[in-house]
Design an enzyme around this catalytic site. Structure first.
Site, PDB file in Angstrom:
ATOM      1  N   TYR A  81       2.072   5.037  23.910  1.00 43.14           N
ATOM      2  CA  TYR A  81       3.706   5.043  22.650  1.00 43.14           C
ATOM      3  C   TYR A  81       4.463   5.491  23.161  1.00 43.14           C
ATOM      4  CZ  TYR A  81       3.894   5.864  17.537  1.00 43.14           C
ATOM      5  OH  TYR A  81       4.265   5.839  16.437  1.00 43.14           O
ATOM      6  N   GLY A 123       0.482  -1.056  -0.088  1.00 47.67           N
ATOM      7  CA  GLY A 123      -0.045   0.151   0.206  1.00 47.67           C
ATOM      8  C   GLY A 123       0.860   1.194   0.445  1.00 47.67           C
ATOM      9  N   GLY A 124       1.074   1.920   1.375  1.00 47.91           N
ATOM     10  CA  GLY A 124       2.187   2.901   1.396  1.00 47.91           C
ATOM     11  C   GLY A 124       3.531   2.648   2.013  1.00 47.91           C
ATOM     12  N   GLY A 148      -5.569 -12.020   0.906  1.00 43.05           N
ATOM     13  CA  GLY A 148      -6.018 -11.327  -0.210  1.00 43.05           C
ATOM     14  C   GLY A 148      -5.554  -9.776  -0.595  1.00 43.05           C
ATOM     15  N   SER A 169       0.321   6.197   4.009  1.00 43.28           N
ATOM     16  CA  SER A 169      -0.294   4.714   4.453  1.00 43.28           C
ATOM     17  C   SER A 169      -1.993   5.050   3.033  1.00 43.28           C
ATOM     18  CB  SER A 169      -0.575   4.790   5.493  1.00 43.28           C
ATOM     19  OG  SER A 169      -1.302   6.153   5.547  1.00 43.28           O
ATOM     20  N   SER A 227       0.651   8.969   9.912  1.00 41.66           N
ATOM     21  CA  SER A 227       1.126   7.850   8.275  1.00 41.66           C
ATOM     22  C   SER A 227       0.754   8.593   7.964  1.00 41.66           C
ATOM     23  CB  SER A 227       1.869   6.422   8.073  1.00 41.66           C
ATOM     24  OG  SER A 227       0.572   6.119   8.759  1.00 41.66           O
ATOM     25  N   THR A 240       3.759   2.468   4.663  1.00 39.67           N
ATOM     26  CA  THR A 240       4.726   2.295   6.423  1.00 39.67           C
ATOM     27  C   THR A 240       4.731   1.463   7.037  1.00 39.67           C
ATOM     28  OG1 THR A 240       2.379   3.361   7.022  1.00 39.67           O
ATOM     29  CG2 THR A 240       3.566   4.450   5.259  1.00 39.67           C
TER      30      THR A 240
HETATM   31  C1  LIG Z   1       5.687   6.944  10.521  1.00 34.11           C
HETATM   32  C2  LIG Z   1       4.528   6.902  10.669  1.00 34.11           C
HETATM   33  C3  LIG Z   1       3.160   6.583  11.707  1.00 34.11           C
HETATM   34  C4  LIG Z   1       2.395   5.643  11.874  1.00 34.11           C
HETATM   35  N1  LIG Z   1       1.424   6.351  12.617  1.00 34.11           N
HETATM   36  C5  LIG Z   1       0.156   4.998  12.783  1.00 34.11           C
HETATM   37  C6  LIG Z   1      -0.966   5.838  13.628  1.00 34.11           C
HETATM   38  O1  LIG Z   1      -0.908   6.990  13.547  1.00 34.11           O
HETATM   39  N2  LIG Z   1      -1.775   5.141  13.124  1.00 34.11           N
HETATM   40  C7  LIG Z   1      -1.672   3.654  12.445  1.00 34.11           C
HETATM   41  O2  LIG Z   1      -2.328   2.718  12.495  1.00 34.11           O
HETATM   42  N3  LIG Z   1      -0.242   3.099  12.089  1.00 34.11           N
HETATM   43  C8  LIG Z   1       0.589   4.552  11.742  1.00 34.11           C
HETATM   44  N4  LIG Z   1       1.847   3.900  11.598  1.00 34.11           N
HETATM   45  C9  LIG Z   1       1.957   2.788  10.686  1.00 34.11           C
HETATM   46  C10 LIG Z   1       1.255   2.365   9.345  1.00 34.11           C
HETATM   47  O3  LIG Z   1       1.404   3.645   8.948  1.00 34.11           O
HETATM   48  C11 LIG Z   1      -0.333   1.919   9.299  1.00 34.11           C
HETATM   49  O4  LIG Z   1      -0.133   0.031   9.870  1.00 34.11           O
HETATM   50  C12 LIG Z   1      -0.510   1.541   7.412  1.00 34.11           C
HETATM   51  O5  LIG Z   1      -2.174   1.259   8.302  1.00 34.11           O
HETATM   52  C13 LIG Z   1      -0.022   0.687   7.032  1.00 34.11           C
HETATM   53  O6  LIG Z   1      -0.596   1.184   5.725  1.00 34.11           O
HETATM   54  P1  LIG Z   1      -0.148   0.619   4.190  1.00 34.11           P
HETATM   55  O7  LIG Z   1      -0.847   1.888   3.040  1.00 34.11           O
HETATM   56  O8  LIG Z   1       1.708   1.680   4.310  1.00 34.11           O
HETATM   57  O9  LIG Z   1       0.464  -0.793   4.443  1.00 34.11           O
HETATM   58  P2  LIG Z   1       1.686  -1.266   3.880  1.00 34.11           P
HETATM   59  O10 LIG Z   1       2.836  -0.867   5.176  1.00 34.11           O
HETATM   60  O11 LIG Z   1       1.718  -1.088   2.350  1.00 34.11           O
HETATM   61  O12 LIG Z   1       1.318  -2.816   4.083  1.00 34.11           O
HETATM   62  C14 LIG Z   1       1.092  -2.761   5.517  1.00 34.11           C
HETATM   63  C15 LIG Z   1       0.523  -4.395   5.405  1.00 34.11           C
HETATM   64  O13 LIG Z   1      -0.879  -4.831   4.683  1.00 34.11           O
HETATM   65  C16 LIG Z   1      -0.979  -5.376   3.875  1.00 34.11           C
HETATM   66  N5  LIG Z   1      -2.076  -4.212   2.866  1.00 34.11           N
HETATM   67  C17 LIG Z   1      -2.071  -2.980   2.431  1.00 34.11           C
HETATM   68  N6  LIG Z   1      -1.898  -2.890   1.241  1.00 34.11           N
HETATM   69  C18 LIG Z   1      -2.708  -3.641   1.284  1.00 34.11           C
HETATM   70  C19 LIG Z   1      -4.909  -3.967   0.510  1.00 34.11           C
HETATM   71  N7  LIG Z   1      -4.532  -3.254  -0.006  1.00 34.11           N
HETATM   72  N8  LIG Z   1      -5.205  -5.405   0.711  1.00 34.11           N
HETATM   73  C20 LIG Z   1      -4.734  -6.087   1.484  1.00 34.11           C
HETATM   74  N9  LIG Z   1      -3.198  -5.745   2.010  1.00 34.11           N
HETATM   75  C21 LIG Z   1      -2.886  -5.115   2.021  1.00 34.11           C
HETATM   76  C22 LIG Z   1       0.851  -5.246   3.427  1.00 34.11           C
HETATM   77  O14 LIG Z   1       0.656  -7.400   2.914  1.00 34.11           O
HETATM   78  C23 LIG Z   1       1.405  -5.429   4.748  1.00 34.11           C
HETATM   79  O15 LIG Z   1       1.371  -6.497   5.244  1.00 34.11           O
HETATM   80  C24 LIG Z   1       3.017   4.863  11.241  1.00 34.11           C
HETATM   81  C25 LIG Z   1       3.751   4.389  10.664  1.00 34.11           C
HETATM   82  C26 LIG Z   1       4.930   5.241  10.216  1.00 34.11           C
HETATM   83  C27 LIG Z   1       6.396   4.836   9.898  1.00 34.11           C
END
Ligand SMILES: Cc1cc2nc3c(=O)[nH]c(=O)nc-3n(C[C@H](O)[C@H](O)[C@H](O)COP(=O)(O)OP(=O)(O)OC[C@H]3O[C@@H](n4cnc5c(N)ncnc54)[C@H](O)[C@@H]3O)c2cc1C
Lengths: 631, 666
Positions: free
Chosen positions: A551, A209-210, A345, A281, A277, A212
């Site tokens: 946190y 996804g993102g 999925g 994200s 994020s 993150t």
């Molecule tokens: C600086 C920072 C701040 C953050 N703050 C928060 C916060 O405030 N709250 C919070 O909840 N999290 C936070 N996070 C954690 C992170 O951002 C979350 O877990 C976010 O939901 C991940 O989203 P992503 O799109 O980046 O997913 P990715 O990092 O790309 O993927 C995360 C997981 O989800 C799976 N995935 C991604 N997209 C899909 C899809 N479409 N279908 C199925 N599986 C998928 C991937 O396979 C992987 O296992 C933070 C992270 C960082 C680095």
């Protein structure tokens, strides 16, 4: 249109709202807005491309760091005068000097600007292992017309999230197992095709996804022998429709938070889901990890926000047949999807609740003489169910840290006022500057209600010795939310590594857990030979009826250590054990990934694990979604 | 047989111990008044300022723990919570300390005077003090002194005051409160008072444990109590009581504090103030009620020389480190922590092991003066022996004790005969040296009856035994091996072990033998004997060397009084105990049985007269199912399994080898 606003008013609010978001995030609106589409995937690809300015290009490396956090143009550095500054133009802090950061940095970590630990400038394509391609799969993908790449840079970029060990390795130019290929589906149907092909050719798919993730969720399992394909959802970023009667929007899962809010804002709406994020994200990522946003008190966490989810699995598409607001139809299948971390999925489309943009926003802050009193106040606020949109309680070390990030001159931080306030708090009120802590507040709603609400909260705070410390301090706190992630990269330039991790815990154990975990970190660092006392601090970031989210930030100077990342991992491991021993959960919102898998059994019991396993076995018998998270 | 690596780890001789400073030294050279009034600014836990004693009470009464139990009790009793709450307050009033610096200053002054009159020196290991200071700063601290004398706890506070350390609050028995004035003085010097028994009284337990925990959690003051529960009248360590230890560890188990430091402290007296008092008590003269006048009589004591005192502050023990891998703290995740509940089996056995370990630490750090070695020799020569021989044997024993890692304070620069002579002089109330022969002091010349003569003699023997007892822990494990070697069927390692195991089981109330540590104990005993060349290991056999003969016979001689004493008790049960004997009747009955045996058979087993031994033997027989407690009406009577009792008697007498099956673990 929502009935209580006329359209010009709405427009005004929308404008204001945009400004606020921009205030949080960026200096200028970044490019043109994403458009809302009512059509589906069949739209001409060319047509779409010409009309949409995406904030996330396929080649992410063009605007983002390959070995650090965020945009390439934005970073902290110590300039020639030894002053810290934040580069770029995107953020409120961009281009500003932070005069106190150096002293704080050197003082807190025993770091020294003379001692640098720079990253390798780049890695050559030859460092990246050559792709192991499944030729038949590649042929079929080509035929399907879904864009793909097996360039080293594209693959490397999708082999990691933002755990310390991941970034540290990149900075050292070390590359492990990376995906062999990246695909960019444009819509749900593209995903269906890819998943079918992957099943047909037995290829391992990892949704991206993102990027993150902070749980090693995106890491390629080293033991995986099949070809690994990263399925990048970033091109599925359209809002397909908005239903103003029901206040819902149907959205493609690859959209990132800032785009989603920006586009909805144009129509006068928002989702209110703002994880820290959110710039990067994605909606699918939130669903896949059970994400939590800062303003969940008003809008709810992701599980409260979703009405309908569509996910493509090797068995086919899973979704519900209606959009009823609540159902009793056996266990909620959404809850198999929420938190599935890409093991079942690809989430492709989501119907989400939306809200009209709030008329009025107000920041605030309260200073408490001690963390104990601060927690007691938050508990009372939760008890009276009057928590503002966001309420966060920083411990003393974070309070000090916040001070270190004060920019030199800035209209909203007149140092005169600062001085006066500091004097007032520490001298008049007898607050001990080494014990006091601060709560930041964000109120949202219509003006009158916000003001009323504000009074209620400040009245409660006063009962716990809290002293209102102004809007600016609060606003600054929230503004820092988005730049703090950039700071780790600065630390890593000077032998300082760190990370944050979180938990949720019942109210009666919050203080005990905070104290014990912080102390455990300090103690473990000492035992593991860390030469300087670590920074070990915490904040309470969410309140619930029955508990809170805590946190932790943890960082240390690793000079003199042979294997700093290993030491870091050991300390984090110990800290997690301490959390569990003190009644905290394995995770409140970061998820499990591969980093915290080992504790799943004790966290959800053997039977619980078996339930999840049997779902996985049914949905994905060939382990196509083979990222090996969670189980 | 386990590896040598294990042996060497346990080599106590390698343990480094700290040096001592005499704190009376300065007292003899500067003003006591100035000392009592000087500025006192101790290091506090985390630099916290402790709350007032009265605030403490409010915190306790308002705690969830106490409120919960108040409601529970009020429901059970059908009383209003208010009434139960008043009761809780009354308990608290009765219990609470009222530590006041002025009282401490008063004691600092008067005790300075008294100590200087009584003792040659009060020697403290200053490194231990430094460690303690560090510990107090970092974590809540629990002070665990050994308990040999009434003055232990005043001594503790005195030492801590002297070193500018935080003054402790001390768990004391209610009996002190009987002495109006003294009780209140002690209260104001930090004592809090607990009833000796409060069986099922939930409310009492809740108030009491919460009171202690509150002081601990808030870092109010170091908590001090005696693991042994009461003063040891025999100067042998008593098997630890677990109640308070459980309470002070609980906040760690529940995550309320990061860690708790347990500090074992060994207070050794060259001459115990209460020595003959104890002997009389053991012989059944009821102890004088702790009354003020009783204490005042102690004034007479002030004219005597009681030698020196050593106070050794042991290495603080971190509960967290001990619990690592043994305690699962998440046990408390699913039930509110304020609801009282029984701790898990793992927790119980952990607390038990910890308690034993701490008592052993106390033992190990007891400073042993030459006199205890002399007493050990004398106890094997009750008819007396030549001074020269005594000196020779004492010197020999010193070598052995040294090899076994004893913490000896022997004046190296003084010739041995001088050392012995001065020890004898200090203990002139117990021994006399006439015509080059040393023997225990006889009673008055013409006693009223043979019983009385026996009684007088026994007072001397038991007093002397109490000094031998101080060195017993050094020799205990090798001595048990020595006896096992004598009684075992063959000299095969596993036969010896099974005899050892049997003896260890019999004596597990008598000596500090940690449950579950029998293999380690055996290994330690064997290792020490191997090390001093007393035995050799030939394949599967443990063989006594020529050099070892005297060592082994001395060692088994050391245990002889206990073996004999237990046999007398067994005989009592097999020959004389009447049907329906109650526990209460047991002590006087077995005592008069022993008196008869000694008089009619010329036995010398005076220690069989000691109520301490009698109680321990009773516990052993109950544990080994040779006796059974039977509840009939409102009485508890003892039912004898004659066969079993006889078998134990014969085994202890060496007539039959221990028939305990060999443990596969060897
Ligand atoms: C600086 C920072 C701040 C953050 N703050 C928060 C916060 O405030 N709250 C919070 O909840 N999290 C936070 N996070 C954690 C992170 O951002 C979350 O877990 C976010 O939901 C991940 O989203 P992503 O799109 O980046 O997913 P990715 O990092 O790309 O993927 C995360 C997981 O989800 C799976 N995935 C991604 N997209 C899909 C899809 N479409 N279908 C199925 N599986 C998928 C991937 O396979 C992987 O296992 C933070 C992270 C960082 C680095």
């Amino acid at each position: 249109m929502a009935s209580n606003y006329n359209s010009s008013e709405r427009q005004r609010i929308a404008q204001q709202r945009l400004k606020i978001i921009a205030g949080h995030l960026q200096k200028d609106g970044d490019g043109q807005p994403v458009r809302i589409f009512a059509n589906d995937c069949k739209a001409e690809a060319t047509d779409r491309r010409s009309s949409v300015a995406r904030s996330m290009p396929k080649r992410r490396q063009e605007i983002m760091k390959w070995n650090g956090w965020g945009y390439s143009d934005s970073r902290f550095l110590f300039n020639k005068k030894g002053q810290a500054e934040f580069t770029g133009k995107r953020y409120r802090l961009s281009g500003l000097i932070l005069p106190s950061l150096k002293d704080w940095f050197e003082g807190t970590f025993g770091a020294n600007l003379q001692h640098k630990s720079p990253a390798v400038p780049s890695v050559s394509a030859s460092t990246v292992p050559p792709p192991c391609l499944n030729e038949d799969f590649v042929q079929d993908v080509k035929a399907s017309g879904v864009p793909y790449s097996h360039e080293a840079e594209d693959r490397m970029f999708r082999a990691h999230g933002h755990c310390l060990h991941e970034i540290f390795a990149l900075r050292e130019g070390k590359v492990g197992r990376v995906p062999d290929m990246v695909v960019w589906p444009n819509c749900h149907d593209d995903v269906v095709k890819i998943v079918e092909l992957a099943s047909k050719h037995n290829v391992c798919l990892i949704p991206y996804g993102g990027g993150t993730s902070v749980s090693s969720a995106l890491e390629c399992p080293p033991e995986e022998t099949r070809s690994i394909v990263s399925l990048d959802t970033s091109q599925m970023n359209r809002i397909l429709w908005i239903d103003e009667k029901n206040l819902t929007a149907h959205i493609e899962a690859g959209i990132v938070g800032q785009d989603l809010e920006r586009v909805l804002n144009e129509s006068g709406y928002c989702t209110g889901h703002e994880p820290d994020s959110m710039e990067f994200s994605s909606l699918g990522g939130w669903v896949a990890t059970r994400a939590s946003g800062m303003k969940k008190n008003i809008y709810g966490n992701i599980e409260d926000l979703v009405i309908h989810i569509k996910m493509v699995t090797p068995r086919g598409v899973i979704e519900k047949g209606c959009q009823g607001p609540r159902m009793s139809m056996g266990p909620d299948i959404h809850h198999f999807i929420l938190g599935s971390e890409g093991t079942l999925g690809v989430v492709t489309e989501v119907t989400m609740k939306i809200r009209p943009i709030p008329e009025y926003q107000k920041y605030g802050s309260v200073v408490f003489p001690s963390f104990e009193q601060g927690v007691a106040c938050l508990r009372e606020i939760a008890k009276q169910r009057c928590a503002p949109a966001s309420i966060r309680l920083m411990d003393n070390a974070q309070f000090q840290f916040g001070h270190a990030l004060k920019p030199q001159v800035s209209s909203i931080f007149t140092s005169f006022l600062d001085g006066l306030k500091k004097f007032y708090i520490t001298k008049f009120k007898g607050f001990d500057p080494h014990r006091l802590c601060v709560t930041t507040l964000l109120f949202e709603g219509d003006r009158e209600r916000v003001l009323q609400h504000e009074k209620q909260v400040y009245d409660i705070a006063a009962k716990f010795g809290g002293l209102a410390a102004g809007e600016d301090n609060g606003q600054r706190g929230y503004m820092l939310t988005f730049v703090i992630a950039y700071l780790r990269d600065l630390g890593m330039e000077y032998y300082v590594i760190g990370e944050s991790f979180e938990t949720s815990v019942p109210w009666d154990r919050v203080l005990d857990l905070c104290r014990n975990v912080k102390e455990r970190i300090v103690r473990e660092c000492k035992e593991k030979g860390v030469q300087f006392p670590p920074m070990s601090t915490c904040r309470v970031t969410q309140t619930y009826d029955a508990g809170a989210c805590v946190y932790f930030y943890f960082a240390f100077n690793y000079r003199g250590l042979a294997d700093p990342v290993h030491v870091y991992d050991q300390v984090e491991h110990a800290a997690r054990e301490e959390i569990l021993a003190n009644g905290g959960s394995l995770s409140h919102h970061h998820g499990v990934g591969k980093l915290r898998k080992q504790w799943m059994k004790e966290s959800i019991s053997n039977v619980g694990l078996g339930m999840l396993k049997s779902v996985k076995d049914f949905v994905d018998p060939d382990n196509i979604f083979g990222n090996r998270n969670l189980l | 047989m386990a590896s040598k690596a294990l042996y060497s780890q346990r080599d106590p001789a390698l343990k480094k111990r700290d040096d001592f400073e005499d704190i009376l030294d300065e007292r003899r050279n500067s003003s006591d008044l100035r000392y009592a009034l000087r500025c006192y600014t101790p290091v506090l836990y985390k630099g916290m300022t402790p709350c007032k004693a009265s605030t403490l009470k409010t915190i306790v009464l308002q705690s969830e723990q106490v409120r919960y139990v108040i409601n529970q009790v009020s429901k059970e009793m059908g009383e209003t919570p208010d009434i139960v709450q008043e009761e809780a307050l009354a308990i608290l009033e009765e219990m609470a300390q009222r530590l006041q610096l002025s009282t401490i200053r008063f004691f600092a002054f008067t005790l300075s005077k008294a100590f200087k009159a009584l003792f040659q020196s009060v020697r403290v290991n200053e490194e231990g003090i430094q460690r303690l200071q560090q510990a107090i700063h970092e974590h809540p601290v629990v002070l665990l002194p050994s308990h040999r004398s009434y003055i232990d706890f005043l001594m503790m506070s005195y030492v801590l005051y002297t070193y500018d350390l935080a003054l402790p609050v001390i768990a004391a028995g209610m009996d002190f409160l009987g002495m109006k004035f003294v009780g209140e003085m002690l209260r104001m010097s930090g004592a809090f008072f607990i009833r000796r028994s409060f069986g099922g009284d939930k409310l009492y337990w809740a108030v009491f444990s919460e009171y202690v925990k509150t002081m601990l959690r808030n870092g109010y003051a170091p908590i001090e109590f005696f693991l042994e529960g009461t003063r040891s009248r025999t100067c042998k360590s008593l098997t630890p009581k677990l109640g308070l230890l459980n309470i002070v560890m609980d906040p760690f188990f529940k995550g309320e504090v990061f860690d708790v430091s347990l500090v074992p402290i060994s207070i050794s007296y060259e001459r115990v103030l209460e020595e003959t008092l104890y002997a009389r008590e053991l012989l059944g003269v009821p102890k004088p009620k702790e009354s003020t006048s009783g204490l005042l009589k102690a004034r007479r004591i002030l004219s005597e020389d009681y030698g020196s005192i050593h106070v050794y502050f042991g290495q603080p023990v971190s509960v967290r480190s001990l619990a690592q891998g043994r305690i699962n703290r998440s046990e408390y995740n699913l039930i509110p922590r304020y609801i009282p509940r029984k701790s898990s089996e793992e927790t119980q056995s952990f607390v038990n092991d910890t308690a034993y370990m701490l008592v052993r630490r106390q033992e190990e750090n007891m400073v042993l003066r030459p006199w205890v070695l002399i007493a050990a020799v004398l106890m094997q020569n009750l008819d007396g022996l030549d001074l020269e021989l005594l000196t020779k044997q004492t010197v020999w024993l010193r070598g052995l004790a040294g090899a076994f890692g004893a913490f000896l304070d022997w004046p190296d620069q003084t010739p041995a005969d001088k050392v012995v002579a001065s020890s004898l002089a200090l203990h002139h109330g117990l021994v006399q040296a006439t015509g080059g022969r040393v023997r225990l002091l006889e009673g008055p010349q013409d006693p009223a009856s043979p019983e009385e003569a026996l009684f007088d003699q026994a007072v001397g023997v038991l007093s002397c035994a109490s000094y031998r007892n101080q060195v017993l822990h050094v020799f205990l494990r090798p001595a048990l091996v020595a006896v096992a070697l004598e009684t075992a069927n063959t000299s095969r390692n596993d036969d010896v072990y099974s005899s050892f195991l049997y003896l260890r089981n019999v004596f597990s109330n008598e000596f500090i033998l940690c449950p579950g540590a029998s293999v380690q104990d055996f290994e330690e005993g064997c290792y020490l004997l191997l090390k001093c060349g007393a035995i050799q290991m030939l394949q599967q056999d443990l063989v006594v060397t020529e050099r070892g003969q005297p060592i082994l016979s001395f060692l088994s001689g050391m245990l002889e009084p206990f073996l004999q004493g237990y046999q007398v008790v067994c005989r009592y049960f097999s020959e004389e105990a009447s049907e329906g004997l109650t526990e209460k009747q047991y002590i006087p009955a077995v005592r008069s049985f022993a008196v008869k045996r000694i008089l009619s058979e010329g036995l010398k087993c005076y220690e069989a007269l000691s109520s301490d031994l009698q109680k321990n033997a009773l516990a052993a027989l109950l544990r080994m199912s040779a006796l059974r407690k039977v509840k009939a009406a409102d009485q508890v009577t003892l039912k004898v399994n004659t066969m079993a009792v006889k078998a134990i008697e014969d085994t202890l007498g060496g007539k039959v080898p221990a028939q305990k099956p060999v443990l596969a673990r060897l």
